[in-house]
Design an enzyme around this catalytic site. Structure first.
Site, PDB file in Angstrom:
ATOM      1  N   HIS A  34      -8.939  -3.211  14.332  1.00  0.00           N
ATOM      2  CA  HIS A  34      -7.766  -2.992  13.468  1.00  0.00           C
ATOM      3  C   HIS A  34      -6.567  -3.791  13.972  1.00  0.00           C
ATOM      4  O   HIS A  34      -5.818  -4.384  13.194  1.00  0.00           O
ATOM      5  CB  HIS A  34      -7.398  -1.495  13.449  1.00  0.00           C
ATOM      6  CG  HIS A  34      -8.437  -0.601  12.839  1.00  0.00           C
ATOM      7  ND1 HIS A  34      -8.907   0.537  13.466  1.00  0.00           N
ATOM      8  CD2 HIS A  34      -9.101  -0.670  11.657  1.00  0.00           C
ATOM      9  CE1 HIS A  34      -9.791   1.128  12.689  1.00  0.00           C
ATOM     10  NE2 HIS A  34      -9.940   0.417  11.581  1.00  0.00           N
ATOM     11  N   LYS A  58     -11.200  17.140   4.392  1.00  0.00           N
ATOM     12  CA  LYS A  58     -11.946  16.725   5.583  1.00  0.00           C
ATOM     13  C   LYS A  58     -11.001  16.465   6.745  1.00  0.00           C
ATOM     14  O   LYS A  58     -10.218  15.521   6.716  1.00  0.00           O
ATOM     15  CB  LYS A  58     -12.727  15.436   5.252  1.00  0.00           C
ATOM     16  CG  LYS A  58     -14.000  15.286   6.056  1.00  0.00           C
ATOM     17  CD  LYS A  58     -14.814  14.088   5.588  1.00  0.00           C
ATOM     18  CE  LYS A  58     -14.243  12.801   6.147  1.00  0.00           C
ATOM     19  NZ  LYS A  58     -14.930  11.593   5.714  1.00  0.00           N
ATOM     20  N   ARG A 107     -16.324  -6.831   7.731  1.00  0.00           N
ATOM     21  CA  ARG A 107     -17.141  -7.125   8.918  1.00  0.00           C
ATOM     22  C   ARG A 107     -18.524  -7.600   8.556  1.00  0.00           C
ATOM     23  O   ARG A 107     -19.200  -8.240   9.366  1.00  0.00           O
ATOM     24  CB  ARG A 107     -17.279  -5.851   9.775  1.00  0.00           C
ATOM     25  CG  ARG A 107     -16.031  -5.473  10.513  1.00  0.00           C
ATOM     26  CD  ARG A 107     -16.065  -4.028  10.949  1.00  0.00           C
ATOM     27  NE  ARG A 107     -15.980  -3.152   9.784  1.00  0.00           N
ATOM     28  CZ  ARG A 107     -15.800  -1.846   9.837  1.00  0.00           C
ATOM     29  NH1 ARG A 107     -15.718  -1.246  11.001  1.00  0.00           N
ATOM     30  NH2 ARG A 107     -15.715  -1.137   8.730  1.00  0.00           N
TER      31      ARG A 107
HETATM   32  P1  ADP Z   1     -11.762   3.339   6.008  1.00  0.00           P
HETATM   33  O1  ADP Z   1     -12.165   4.726   6.364  1.00  0.00           O
HETATM   34  O2  ADP Z   1     -10.836   3.248   4.844  1.00  0.00           O
HETATM   35  O3  ADP Z   1     -12.871   2.316   5.954  1.00  0.00           O
HETATM   36  P2  ADP Z   1     -11.140   2.301   8.627  1.00  0.00           P
HETATM   37  O4  ADP Z   1     -10.078   2.850   9.506  1.00  0.00           O
HETATM   38  O5  ADP Z   1     -12.538   2.487   9.053  1.00  0.00           O
HETATM   39  O6  ADP Z   1     -10.824   2.927   7.223  1.00  0.00           O
HETATM   40  O7  ADP Z   1     -10.900   0.755   8.385  1.00  0.00           O
HETATM   41  C1  ADP Z   1      -9.699   0.288   7.820  1.00  0.00           C
HETATM   42  C2  ADP Z   1      -9.851  -1.175   7.484  1.00  0.00           C
HETATM   43  O8  ADP Z   1     -10.015  -1.909   8.696  1.00  0.00           O
HETATM   44  C3  ADP Z   1     -11.071  -1.500   6.616  1.00  0.00           C
HETATM   45  O9  ADP Z   1     -10.729  -2.529   5.723  1.00  0.00           O
HETATM   46  C4  ADP Z   1     -12.074  -2.012   7.617  1.00  0.00           C
HETATM   47  O10 ADP Z   1     -12.981  -2.919   7.017  1.00  0.00           O
HETATM   48  C5  ADP Z   1     -11.159  -2.716   8.595  1.00  0.00           C
HETATM   49  N1  ADP Z   1     -11.784  -2.808   9.909  1.00  0.00           N
HETATM   50  C6  ADP Z   1     -12.269  -1.803  10.647  1.00  0.00           C
HETATM   51  N2  ADP Z   1     -12.787  -2.260  11.814  1.00  0.00           N
HETATM   52  C7  ADP Z   1     -12.607  -3.606  11.785  1.00  0.00           C
HETATM   53  C8  ADP Z   1     -12.946  -4.680  12.678  1.00  0.00           C
HETATM   54  N3  ADP Z   1     -13.605  -4.445  13.809  1.00  0.00           N
HETATM   55  N4  ADP Z   1     -12.598  -5.936  12.331  1.00  0.00           N
HETATM   56  C9  ADP Z   1     -11.972  -6.177  11.153  1.00  0.00           C
HETATM   57  N5  ADP Z   1     -11.644  -5.220  10.264  1.00  0.00           N
HETATM   58  C10 ADP Z   1     -11.958  -3.951  10.564  1.00  0.00           C
END
Ligand code: ADP
Length: 172
Positions: A34, A58, A107
């Site tokens: 992130h 949730k 990803r």
């Molecule tokens: P959600 O539950 O909405 O998917 P996340 O917190 O898992 O939320 O992810 C938020 C955003 O960050 C999403 O667009 C996800 O694809 C992106 N993301 C998560 N991990 C990575 C990473 N390792 N590299 C690039 N983008 C990421």
């Protein structure tokens, strides 16, 4: 904690006309994947609003307010990054904070399939575009869900989490 601190009103007070991106997600917890996306997104937007979606049905692994506070501390010296929580439809929140576009990361093809549908719906119902950044290869395997799984089994996750987030959310 004062929940107003992370509300939409604190975002709208900016006096300048700027290009603002909304980066919505669960961030449960916020990872170096992130963080990489935010850094790269700052080349595309003047300001990034990291918005933690709250699902009333949730409860997350970490409380949403704690997730927000840890991210806020991480970016305390970066005025171009704001942090808030929201419990509305993402496109409604994007309009509420005056976002010009939504920022998301991809990803894998699995992310792509999922994200494409949501981006198409968001464009058709609210006219808002989603800008995707491909994950940097060294971060593409990192996800909050893997981190949660490791934490559940008592494993060390420091290599996946910004040190400030680890200190304020995980090791405290
Ligand atoms: P959600 O539950 O909405 O998917 P996340 O917190 O898992 O939320 O992810 C938020 C955003 O960050 C999403 O667009 C996800 O694809 C992106 N993301 C998560 N991990 C990575 C990473 N390792 N590299 C690039 N983008 C990421």
């Amino acid at each position: 904690m004062n929940s107003e601190q992370y509300g939409a009103n604190s975002i709208l007070n900016s006096p300048y006309s700027i290009r603002r991106a909304l980066f919505p997600g669960s961030f449960d917890p916020f990872t170096i994947g992130h963080q990489s996306l935010v850094s790269r997104g700052l080349a595309l937007a003047d300001e990034i609003v990291i918005a933690i979606g709250i699902n009333e049905q949730k409860q997350g692994f970490f409380p949403a307010e704690a997730r927000a506070e840890a991210i806020h501390i991480l970016y305390k010296d970066e005025p171009r990054v704001k942090v808030c929580t929201y419990n509305s439809l993402t496109v409604d929140f994007a309009h509420a904070v005056g976002a010009d576009f939504i920022l998301r990361g991809i990803r894998s093809v699995i992310d792509f399939e999922y994200e494409k549908n949501i981006a198409d719906v968001n464009r058709s119902i609210a006219g808002i575009e989603t800008v995707f950044l491909l994950a940097e290869p060294e971060y593409a395997h990192i996800s909050s869900s893997v981190v949660r799984e490791l934490l559940h089994f008592g494993k060390d996750v420091q290599m996946f989490i910004p040190p400030v987030i680890h200190e304020f959310l995980i090791s405290k």
